[in-house]
Scaffold this motif. Structure first.
Motif, short mmCIF file in Angstrom:
data_model
loop_
_atom_site.label_atom_id
_atom_site.label_comp_id
_atom_site.label_asym_id
_atom_site.label_seq_id
_atom_site.Cartn_x
_atom_site.Cartn_y
_atom_site.Cartn_z
N LYS A 26 0.84 -1.19 0.00
CA LYS A 26 0.00 0.00 0.00
C LYS A 26 0.88 1.24 0.00
N HIS A 27 0.44 2.23 -0.72
CA HIS A 27 1.12 3.52 -0.70
C HIS A 27 0.51 4.41 0.39
N GLY A 28 1.35 5.28 0.94
CA GLY A 28 0.86 6.29 1.86
C GLY A 28 1.23 6.05 3.30
N GLY A 29 1.01 7.07 4.10
CA GLY A 29 1.25 6.98 5.53
C GLY A 29 2.64 7.48 5.93
N THR A 30 2.75 7.82 7.20
CA THR A 30 4.01 8.27 7.80
C THR A 30 4.41 7.28 8.87
N ILE A 31 5.62 6.76 8.80
CA ILE A 31 6.13 5.91 9.87
C ILE A 31 6.83 6.80 10.88
N THR A 32 6.47 6.63 12.15
CA THR A 32 6.99 7.47 13.22
C THR A 32 7.84 6.63 14.15
N VAL A 33 9.08 7.10 14.40
CA VAL A 33 10.07 6.36 15.17
C VAL A 33 10.70 7.30 16.18
N PRO A 34 10.88 6.89 17.43
CA PRO A 34 11.62 7.73 18.38
C PRO A 34 13.13 7.65 18.11
N LEU A 239 7.65 3.24 26.43
CA LEU A 239 6.22 3.43 26.75
C LEU A 239 5.47 3.95 25.54
N GLY A 240 6.11 4.86 24.78
CA GLY A 240 5.47 5.40 23.60
C GLY A 240 5.23 4.34 22.54
N PHE A 241 6.18 3.41 22.40
CA PHE A 241 5.98 2.33 21.43
C PHE A 241 4.84 1.41 21.86
N VAL A 242 4.85 0.99 23.11
CA VAL A 242 3.81 0.07 23.59
C VAL A 242 2.43 0.72 23.50
N ALA A 243 2.37 2.03 23.74
CA ALA A 243 1.09 2.75 23.69
C ALA A 243 0.63 3.02 22.27
N GLY A 244 1.47 2.73 21.28
CA GLY A 244 1.09 2.94 19.89
C GLY A 244 1.41 4.31 19.35
N TYR A 246 4.41 5.32 18.62
CA TYR A 246 5.44 5.09 17.62
C TYR A 246 5.18 3.78 16.91
N ASP A 247 5.47 3.75 15.62
CA ASP A 247 5.26 2.54 14.83
C ASP A 247 6.38 1.54 15.02
N MET A 248 7.53 2.03 15.43
CA MET A 248 8.71 1.18 15.59
C MET A 248 9.59 1.77 16.68
N THR A 249 10.34 0.94 17.36
CA THR A 249 11.35 1.45 18.28
C THR A 249 12.54 1.98 17.48
N TYR A 250 13.36 2.79 18.11
CA TYR A 250 14.64 3.11 17.48
C TYR A 250 15.36 1.77 17.25
N PRO A 251 15.97 1.56 16.09
CA PRO A 251 16.39 0.19 15.71
C PRO A 251 17.48 -0.46 16.55
N THR A 252 18.13 0.29 17.44
CA THR A 252 19.18 -0.31 18.27
C THR A 252 18.89 -0.13 19.76
N TRP A 503 8.65 -3.59 16.02
CA TRP A 503 7.68 -2.79 15.28
C TRP A 503 6.32 -3.45 15.39
N HIS A 504 5.30 -2.67 15.11
CA HIS A 504 3.94 -3.18 15.15
C HIS A 504 3.65 -3.98 13.88
#
Length: 530
Positions: A26-34, A239-244, A246-252, A503-504
């Motif tokens: 699918k096209h579209g959307g913004t992925i948000t990462v801390p 907490l932000g990731f678990v609460a939804g 953020y779509d993904m944690t910082y990768p490391t 990630w979710h």
């Protein structure tokens, strides 16, 4: 047991990578990462931390790139990007690329061979003074010149054969820069040819990239935007990731303990725990008294209880190794029985420390006359936590240290100037290859050689192993170099790190590389199923 778990994990990653492209994207959307902190600048070619290459890699393209859906990078996984093909010649001393036509920079200017030459003339120091600093100049010390053979053809001319040279160009640290944009502008508003365009970087707030509508790969990227929100507190990020939020944690960012918490609070989260090819190490300013004394440096090496570090920080899931990534994830690292013969690596910690105490007493130190110093480190948990343990361990050999904790921009500025005595540092290797590691971290004059170590005889062996095409012979040479670095107490390696990314489930086509954290963030075909 851990080895079996890692093999099962790798198999699962491969299965996910194989399955994802079959879905209807699918096209579209913004992925948000801390993001963990404020990057020093967006200029990948001038910086030396994952906090730059991870968020800004989508802005650029390389000549060649490691396959973004192969979890283990190697020479065999190198794919074309801005180059359509390449060919070795002249006995392995020339590497010619045919370039992709019709590619434009984000400002509409055409990409040509002149941009390739301009980039590596700056990075390799062939055209000095253009960049403020070039952390990977040592990678390309074997590069003699670059010739533009046509608008779409360019040749790298080497001083000697170097089979792994192509792998250096495939790293996330090797994007092509535009010749018409000055380096100073790339530090504030980078321009690339990649799938996403830079929008803004607000210090201590956020980074935003948006879809490049003129990307040379039809239909890509899928995402409209990538946004990194700078959140210094790791608990807040989790907490932000678990609460939804953020779509993904910082990768490391996800430690072994935090991974357990995420799985408990969000059982549907997809998480990959892998070796990062980042090691935690002790850096010592060899020119600063009293650490200019090789006996004190040896005592430092003997004081380290690596198992204690690994048990506390990684719950035993990190790896103990020398300079190269240990097996089985790494193909060059020493086996365990060989490691135990290196200075400070013997399993009898009490015996090692007794030897260190004897050295210190001979120099006039003891329980009533502690050596006073500071342990310099970076203000993020993966640096601070080991620094606290190091502080406690050094007390066992009569060294009393205060912590000197600074934020990321100041940390790297001071390291490059050698403005420290001893420090706890993390060194990330872009490749599982000795050429990248040895030349970047231990070669005379390399900007990333933080301790200023210089051994011309050893550096000649760097060159010899670099030319060797027989794997077994080359690995034996690499092990000999590792031994000499350890025995000379050059940046003692404490442990090789492990970390997870989560990630979710609606984040699709995400592949995490298992032998380096620096090469897998192009994100052109990641998409959101929501």
């Amino acid at each position: 047991m851990r080895s079996r778990r890692m093999r099962r994990l790798a198999a699962g990653i491969l299965a996910m990578a194989a399955a994802a492209p079959a879905m209807a994207q699918k096209h579209g959307g913004t992925i948000t990462v801390p993001h963990i902190d404020s990057p020093p600048s967006p200029s990948i070619q001038e910086e030396g931390t994952a906090s730059v290459v991870i968020p800004f890699m989508p802005v650029f393209n390389n000549l060649v790139l490691f396959d973004q859906h192969e979890p283990r990078h190697s020479i065999e996984t190198i794919r074309p990007e801005l180059a359509t093909s390449w060919q070795w010649g002249e006995g392995g001393t020339s590497l010619r690329f045919t370039l992709r036509r019709g590619v434009t920079w984000h400002d509409g200017k055409p990409f040509t061979a002149a941009d390739v030459k301009c980039t590596w003339d700056m990075v390799a120091g062939l055209d000095p003074g253009k960049m403020r600093k070039s952390p990977r100049q040592a990678w390309f010390k074997n590069l003699e010149s670059i010739s533009v053979d046509a608008e779409d053809r360019v040749t790298f001319h080497l001083k000697r054969p170097q089979p792994s040279f192509i792998a250096l160009l495939a790293s996330g640290w090797s994007p092509v820069y535009p010749c018409h944009v000055p380096p100073a502008a790339m530090r504030s508003r980078p321009i690339g040819t990649g799938p996403f365009r830079f929008v803004f970087y607000r210090l201590n707030e956020s980074i935003r990239l948006e879809r490049n509508p003129n990307y040379w790969k039809p239909g890509l990227p899928y995402l409209d935007a990538i946004e990194y929100q700078i959140v210094p507190n790791r608990a807040t990020r989790m907490l932000g990731f678990v609460a939804g939020r953020y779509d993904m944690t910082y990768p490391t960012d996800v430690s072994v303990a935090l991974l357990r918490d995420i799985h408990r609070q969000d059982p549907d989260a997809i998480c990959v725990l892998r070796r990062t090819n980042v090691d935690t190490n002790l850096i010592v300013n060899r020119d600063a008294p009293p650490f200019d004394n090789p006996d004190i440096r040896k005592a430092l090496a003997l004081a380290i209880d690596r198992k204690a570090f690994n048990d506390i920080i990684n719950e035993g899931q990190g790896r103990i190794g020398a300079a190269m990534l240990p097996p089985p994830e790494g193909v060059w690292g020493m086996p365990e029985d060989m490691l135990h013969t290196l200075t400070g690596y013997g399993p009898d910690v009490a015996r090692n420390r007794a030897e260190a105490q004897a050295i210190m007493r001979k120099l006039g130190y003891g329980p009533d006359n502690m050596l006073k110093t500071k342990i310099f480190t970076r203000n993020i948990p993966t640096f601070r936590d080991p620094a606290l343990i190091m502080n406690d361990q050094l007390k066992q050999i009569y060294i009393d240290a205060d912590l000197d904790v600074v934020d990321t921009p100041q940390f790297y500025a001071r390291v490059f100037k050698k403005d420290y005595a001893v420090g706890v540092n993390q060194t990330g290797s872009a490749l599982d290859d000795p050429d990248q590691n040895f030349y970047e971290n231990y070669a005379c004059g390399s900007l990333r050689n933080y301790t200023g170590y210089c051994n011309k005889a050893l550096e000649a062996d760097f060159d010899r192993q670099s030319m060797e095409t027989d794997f077994q012979k080359r690995r034996a040479m690499v092990w000999d170099i590792e031994r000499r670095l350890a025995d000379d107490v050059v940046r003692p390696i404490i442990f090789h790190d492990v970390a997870a990314a989560c990630w979710h489930p609606y984040v699709r086509n995400m592949t995490i590389m298992v032998n380096s954290i620096y090469n897998g963030w192009r994100w052109e075909d990641v998409w959101l199923d929501k």
